[in-house]
Write a protein that holds these residues in place. Sequence first.
Motif, short mmCIF file in Angstrom:
data_model
loop_
_atom_site.label_atom_id
_atom_site.label_comp_id
_atom_site.label_asym_id
_atom_site.label_seq_id
_atom_site.Cartn_x
_atom_site.Cartn_y
_atom_site.Cartn_z
N MET B 1 -43.93 -12.21 -38.77
CA MET B 1 -44.70 -12.79 -37.66
C MET B 1 -46.19 -12.82 -38.02
O MET B 1 -46.74 -11.80 -38.42
CB MET B 1 -44.48 -11.92 -36.41
CG MET B 1 -44.89 -12.61 -35.13
SD MET B 1 -44.69 -11.56 -33.65
CE MET B 1 -42.91 -11.38 -33.53
N ASN B 2 -46.82 -14.00 -37.91
CA ASN B 2 -48.25 -14.05 -38.25
C ASN B 2 -49.10 -13.41 -37.15
O ASN B 2 -48.60 -13.06 -36.08
CB ASN B 2 -48.68 -15.50 -38.56
CG ASN B 2 -48.64 -16.42 -37.34
OD1 ASN B 2 -49.12 -16.04 -36.26
ND2 ASN B 2 -48.09 -17.61 -37.50
N ALA B 3 -50.40 -13.26 -37.41
CA ALA B 3 -51.28 -12.50 -36.50
C ALA B 3 -51.38 -13.16 -35.13
O ALA B 3 -51.40 -12.48 -34.10
CB ALA B 3 -52.66 -12.36 -37.13
N THR B 4 -51.42 -14.49 -35.12
CA THR B 4 -51.52 -15.19 -33.83
C THR B 4 -50.26 -14.97 -33.00
O THR B 4 -50.33 -14.69 -31.80
CB THR B 4 -51.75 -16.70 -34.08
OG1 THR B 4 -52.91 -16.84 -34.89
CG2 THR B 4 -51.93 -17.45 -32.78
N LEU B 5 -49.11 -15.10 -33.65
CA LEU B 5 -47.85 -14.85 -32.93
C LEU B 5 -47.81 -13.42 -32.39
O LEU B 5 -47.38 -13.19 -31.26
CB LEU B 5 -46.64 -15.10 -33.84
CG LEU B 5 -46.40 -16.56 -34.28
CD1 LEU B 5 -45.20 -16.63 -35.25
CD2 LEU B 5 -46.16 -17.47 -33.09
N SER B 6 -48.28 -12.47 -33.19
CA SER B 6 -48.32 -11.08 -32.72
C SER B 6 -49.17 -10.95 -31.46
O SER B 6 -48.81 -10.22 -30.53
CB SER B 6 -48.91 -10.15 -33.79
OG SER B 6 -48.03 -10.04 -34.86
N GLU B 7 -50.29 -11.65 -31.44
CA GLU B 7 -51.16 -11.59 -30.25
C GLU B 7 -50.46 -12.21 -29.03
O GLU B 7 -50.57 -11.70 -27.92
CB GLU B 7 -52.49 -12.31 -30.52
CG GLU B 7 -53.39 -11.53 -31.47
CD GLU B 7 -54.57 -12.34 -31.98
OE1 GLU B 7 -55.26 -11.85 -32.89
OE2 GLU B 7 -54.79 -13.47 -31.48
N LEU B 8 -49.75 -13.32 -29.25
CA LEU B 8 -49.03 -13.94 -28.13
C LEU B 8 -47.96 -12.98 -27.60
O LEU B 8 -47.71 -12.91 -26.39
CB LEU B 8 -48.37 -15.26 -28.57
CG LEU B 8 -49.31 -16.39 -29.01
CD1 LEU B 8 -48.50 -17.63 -29.42
CD2 LEU B 8 -50.31 -16.77 -27.93
N HIS B 9 -47.35 -12.22 -28.52
CA HIS B 9 -46.31 -11.26 -28.10
C HIS B 9 -46.90 -10.04 -27.40
O HIS B 9 -46.31 -9.52 -26.46
CB HIS B 9 -45.47 -10.83 -29.30
CG HIS B 9 -44.38 -11.81 -29.65
ND1 HIS B 9 -43.06 -11.56 -29.42
CD2 HIS B 9 -44.44 -13.05 -30.19
CE1 HIS B 9 -42.33 -12.61 -29.81
NE2 HIS B 9 -43.15 -13.53 -30.29
N SER B 10 -48.04 -9.58 -27.88
CA SER B 10 -48.57 -8.33 -27.30
C SER B 10 -49.36 -8.57 -26.02
O SER B 10 -49.56 -7.65 -25.23
CB SER B 10 -49.43 -7.59 -28.32
OG SER B 10 -50.50 -8.40 -28.72
N ARG B 11 -49.77 -9.81 -25.77
CA ARG B 11 -50.58 -10.08 -24.58
C ARG B 11 -49.79 -9.78 -23.30
O ARG B 11 -48.68 -10.26 -23.10
CB ARG B 11 -51.05 -11.54 -24.57
CG ARG B 11 -52.07 -11.87 -23.48
CD ARG B 11 -51.41 -12.25 -22.19
NE ARG B 11 -52.35 -12.33 -21.08
CZ ARG B 11 -51.99 -12.35 -19.80
NH1 ARG B 11 -50.71 -12.31 -19.48
NH2 ARG B 11 -52.88 -12.43 -18.85
#
Lengths: 244, 244
Positions: B1-11
Motif C-alpha cells: 500500500m502506498n503512502a497516500t492509500l495508507s493515509e486514506l485508510h488511517s483517516r
Amino acid sequence: MNATLSELHSRKSVRAFTAETVSPDQKRALFEAALQAPTAGNMTLYTILDITDPALKTRLSETCDHQPFIATAPVVLVFCADYKRWYDVFCRYNDTVRKPSAGDLLLAQADTLIAAQNTVVAAESMGLGSCYIGDITENYELHKELLGLPDYVVPTAMLVIGHPTDQQKSRPKPPRFAVEDVVHTNAYDPTKNMAQMLKKRQELDESAFADWIVKFCKRKWNSDFSIEMSRSCKAIINDFCKKE
Amino acid sequence: MNATLSELHSRKSVRAFTAETVSPDQKRALFEAALQAPTAGNMTLYTILDITDPALKTRLSETCDHQPFIATAPVVLVFCADYKRWYDVFCRYNDTVRKPSAGDLLLAQADTLIAAQNTVVAAESMGLGSCYIGDITENYELHKELLGLPDYVVPTAMLVIGHPTDQQKSRPKPPRFAVEDVVHTNAYDPTKNMAQMLKKRQELDESAFADWIVKFCKRKWNSDFSIEMSRSCKAIINDFCKKE
C-alpha cells in the motif's frame, strides 16, 4: 508541499487510456480506499457498480451524452446513492419508520461523492488516470432500468479509470480560480467580480471574454445535455421522495 | 500500500482538538488542495466560507444539532454549492438563459463535496484531524441569513479541522462494510443481505442485532435532526428551483 498534496495538485481528468488493463489487485485497492472514506454515521450510503460488460459500457457511452471513450475505458464505475439497504432493514425491525425524503437523498449523495473522490485520489496515487462523467445523472429512467436500480438507489457519480496515454500525461491542467476569489470569510462576499475572475483565469480582455462567455453558456448551460440533466435530476428527487 | 492509500485508510473523524492553532500557511494549503479538485467543466461550483468569528462558530455549534466542539474547533469551513456566480454572468452576457434547476443544484453539490473531500485528504496528509458536520444542511433559512447567502448559494458540507488530541489519535476507526457487500457487478444485486452485513460488521448475534438496529433507527432516522434535515433540504431544493 508533501507528496499527497503534490498528487492532489497534479491530478487532472484523463479521457484517453492505454491498452494496459487495471489489475484485479489495483481495482480492489480502489474499492478499499473508497470504503475508507468518511461516511455519515458510518452508514456507507452508496453502492458502487463495477461495469465490466462491454455491451453495457457501450450503452452507457451513448446514454451519457455520447462520449465514446467511456466504452473503451478499462474501469467504469457507477456510484449510486443507496438508502434502500438501510430503509429496508429499518422497516423490518421497527413498527414506525418515516418515509425517505430529500434530506436522505442529499445525505446519501454526499456520502457517495466523498467515496468517489477517495477513489480518484487513490487512482492518482497508483499512477492511474480518472475522469468524472457527470452525465450519469441524465436519463434517470433509462439508467434505472439498465442498471437494475431499485427504489432509493440513484446514480450520482461515474468514474472512468485507466492508465493515461503519454499525450494525456503531458496535457496541461486547466488553471483554477484564485483562493481569494473562492474563499470568503464568515459571510458570503457579494463584491467578488466573476467576470474579472474569469478574465484573469482565462487571460482574456473584455471583448474576447464577451465572446468566450456567450459560447460557454451555450455549451454548458443552454445545452441539450444540461436541459436533460435538469429534467432527469428533478425525476430523481421526485422518485426518491414519492412516498413522503 | 502506498503512502497516500495508507493515509486514506488511517483517516478517521476527529472531534476533539488540541489548543494548537492551524497556521495561515496550513489553511492556505488546505484551500489550494480544495481548488485543485476535479470540477465539472472547470466551473468551481462552490464557495468556501472560512468561519473565523468566534460568535458565529458558537452560533453554528447550536444550529448544527448542538455540537459544542464546533465552537472551539481551530478551523470551521462551510462549503456552499454556488451557481450564483455563473448564473449572474450568463445573464449579463446572454439574452436567453434558462432558469436554475435541480440538475444544476445536484451538479454544484457534487463539485462542492469533491472539493471538501480533497480538503479532508489534504488535512490528513498534514497531520490535521477533520470531521464533516452534515447538520449544516438543516435550518436552511437560518443558515442562509447567518451566512449572508444569496440565491443559488446553498450550504452543502461543513468541516471542522485542527490538531487531534492523543485520545483522538488512538481511538479505533469504526469498521467498514466489506468490498463484496458494497461493490456489485454491472447491475444492482438485490440479494445482498443488509442484516447479515451489519451483524458481521458489528459482531452481533440476531438478538443483539435486533436491539441495535431499533436503537440506531431511532437515533439516525426517526430522530429530530433527521426530520429537520428532511424539511430543510426540501426547502433548499425548492428555493434553488423556484424560478424554474
